[in-house]
Design a protein around this motif. Structure first.
Motif, PDB file in Angstrom:
ATOM      1  N   UNK A 172       0.712  -1.271  -0.170  1.00  0.00           N
ATOM      2  CA  UNK A 172       0.078  -0.039   0.135  1.00  0.00           C
ATOM      3  C   UNK A 172       0.874   1.377  -0.054  1.00  0.00           C
ATOM      4  N   UNK A 173       1.851   1.546   0.817  1.00  0.00           N
ATOM      5  CA  UNK A 173       2.731   2.479   0.758  1.00  0.00           C
ATOM      6  C   UNK A 173       3.479   2.626  -0.336  1.00  0.00           C
ATOM      7  N   UNK A 174       4.075   1.518  -1.041  1.00  0.00           N
ATOM      8  CA  UNK A 174       4.729   1.762  -2.399  1.00  0.00           C
ATOM      9  C   UNK A 174       3.689   2.272  -3.387  1.00  0.00           C
ATOM     10  N   UNK A 175       2.375   1.676  -3.494  1.00  0.00           N
ATOM     11  CA  UNK A 175       1.550   2.129  -4.533  1.00  0.00           C
ATOM     12  C   UNK A 175       1.439   3.640  -4.348  1.00  0.00           C
ATOM     13  N   UNK A 176       1.605   4.166  -3.209  1.00  0.00           N
ATOM     14  CA  UNK A 176       1.500   5.766  -3.118  1.00  0.00           C
ATOM     15  C   UNK A 176       2.608   6.575  -3.493  1.00  0.00           C
ATOM     16  N   UNK A 177       3.643   5.604  -3.616  1.00  0.00           N
ATOM     17  CA  UNK A 177       5.109   6.435  -3.731  1.00  0.00           C
ATOM     18  C   UNK A 177       5.543   6.266  -5.501  1.00  0.00           C
ATOM     19  N   UNK A 178       4.822   5.240  -5.893  1.00  0.00           N
ATOM     20  CA  UNK A 178       5.048   5.021  -7.482  1.00  0.00           C
ATOM     21  C   UNK A 178       4.122   4.326  -8.082  1.00  0.00           C
ATOM     22  N   UNK A 179       3.988   4.526  -9.626  1.00  0.00           N
ATOM     23  CA  UNK A 179       3.270   3.764 -10.429  1.00  0.00           C
ATOM     24  C   UNK A 179       3.935   2.579 -10.804  1.00  0.00           C
ATOM     25  N   UNK A 180       3.270   1.423 -10.760  1.00  0.00           N
ATOM     26  CA  UNK A 180       3.783   0.156 -11.301  1.00  0.00           C
ATOM     27  C   UNK A 180       3.974   0.232 -12.956  1.00  0.00           C
ATOM     28  N   UNK A 181       4.942  -0.405 -13.311  1.00  0.00           N
ATOM     29  CA  UNK A 181       5.290  -0.591 -14.731  1.00  0.00           C
ATOM     30  C   UNK A 181       4.003  -1.272 -15.607  1.00  0.00           C
ATOM     31  N   UNK A 182       3.801  -1.118 -16.707  1.00  0.00           N
ATOM     32  CA  UNK A 182       2.880  -1.756 -17.302  1.00  0.00           C
ATOM     33  C   UNK A 182       3.122  -3.295 -17.403  1.00  0.00           C
ATOM     34  N   UNK A 183       4.286  -3.808 -17.521  1.00  0.00           N
ATOM     35  CA  UNK A 183       4.869  -5.169 -17.531  1.00  0.00           C
ATOM     36  C   UNK A 183       5.964  -5.392 -16.470  1.00  0.00           C
ATOM     37  N   UNK A 184       6.122  -6.632 -16.053  1.00  0.00           N
ATOM     38  CA  UNK A 184       7.287  -6.892 -15.266  1.00  0.00           C
ATOM     39  C   UNK A 184       8.438  -7.144 -15.997  1.00  0.00           C
TER      40      UNK A 184
END
Length: 184
Positions: A172-184
């Motif tokens: 949850x914290x990381x989701x507030x700090x960065x957008x995930x890439x479209x793919x791994x």
């Protein structure tokens, strides 16, 4: 105040645990700057110290396979793409979170070691893809298996419920700090 009084440490924490380095640092700051709420150091400082310890433990495994952290990152990124285990330098930069120049240096080193090769991109005849060689696949498969075993070992120090809770909190914290890439 005497030196002994200034260096007095808490005998136990709120949860009954033995005080750690951050408890000592926070107590010193609370003494020196009582008007500041230093409680964030309890989380941020501990995360920073834990990350440093974990990095040391992870690097030791990479070194057993004659890899640097950057080498492991590039090889793992190529391996998890699936066949034909290829990406452009730009894609590697995106998925390894380093600059294209940094990726080029890593790829140069891995190419000299015979773990990757550069090929003309089938999608763009002008571009070059970095491709995992058979030797590179063997190395990353062995290194990744050792890496995962090491991560299991490191997490075994925690209660399984704490691992699950920590993973959720950090997600949850990381989701507030960065957008995930479209793919791994």
């Amino acid at each position: 105040m005497s030196t002994d009084e200034r260096t007095t440490t808490p005998r136990s924490t709120a949860d009954g645990a033995r005080p750690d380095r951050l408890d000592l640092i926070m107590a010193a700051w609370a003494r020196e700057r009582p008007e500041l709420d230093v409680t964030p150091q309890g989380v941020i400082g501990r995360l920073h110290r834990v990350a440093n310890h974990l990095t040391d433990e992870l690097l030791a495994v990479y070194q057993e396979h004659d890899l640097t952290e950057g080498d492991f990152d590039v090889l793992a990124t190529l391996r998890r793409t699936g066949p034909p285990y290829a990406r452009s330098c730009g894609e590697l930069a995106e998925h390894t979170l380093v600059t294209s120049g940094g990726v080029s240096k890593r790829v140069d080193r891995l190419e000299r070691a015979g773990l990757v090769a550069r090929h003309v991109s089938p999608a763009d005849g002008r571009g070059r893809d970095v491709v995992l060689t058979t030797a590179g696949r063997i190395v990353i498969d062995q290194a990744f298996a050792a890496h995962i075993a090491n991560e299991h070992r490191l997490l075994a120090a925690l209660d399984p419920a704490d691992v699950t809770a920590l993973e959720g909190i950090l997600r949850r914290w990381l989701a507030r700090l960065e957008e995930p890439p479209a793919t791994a």
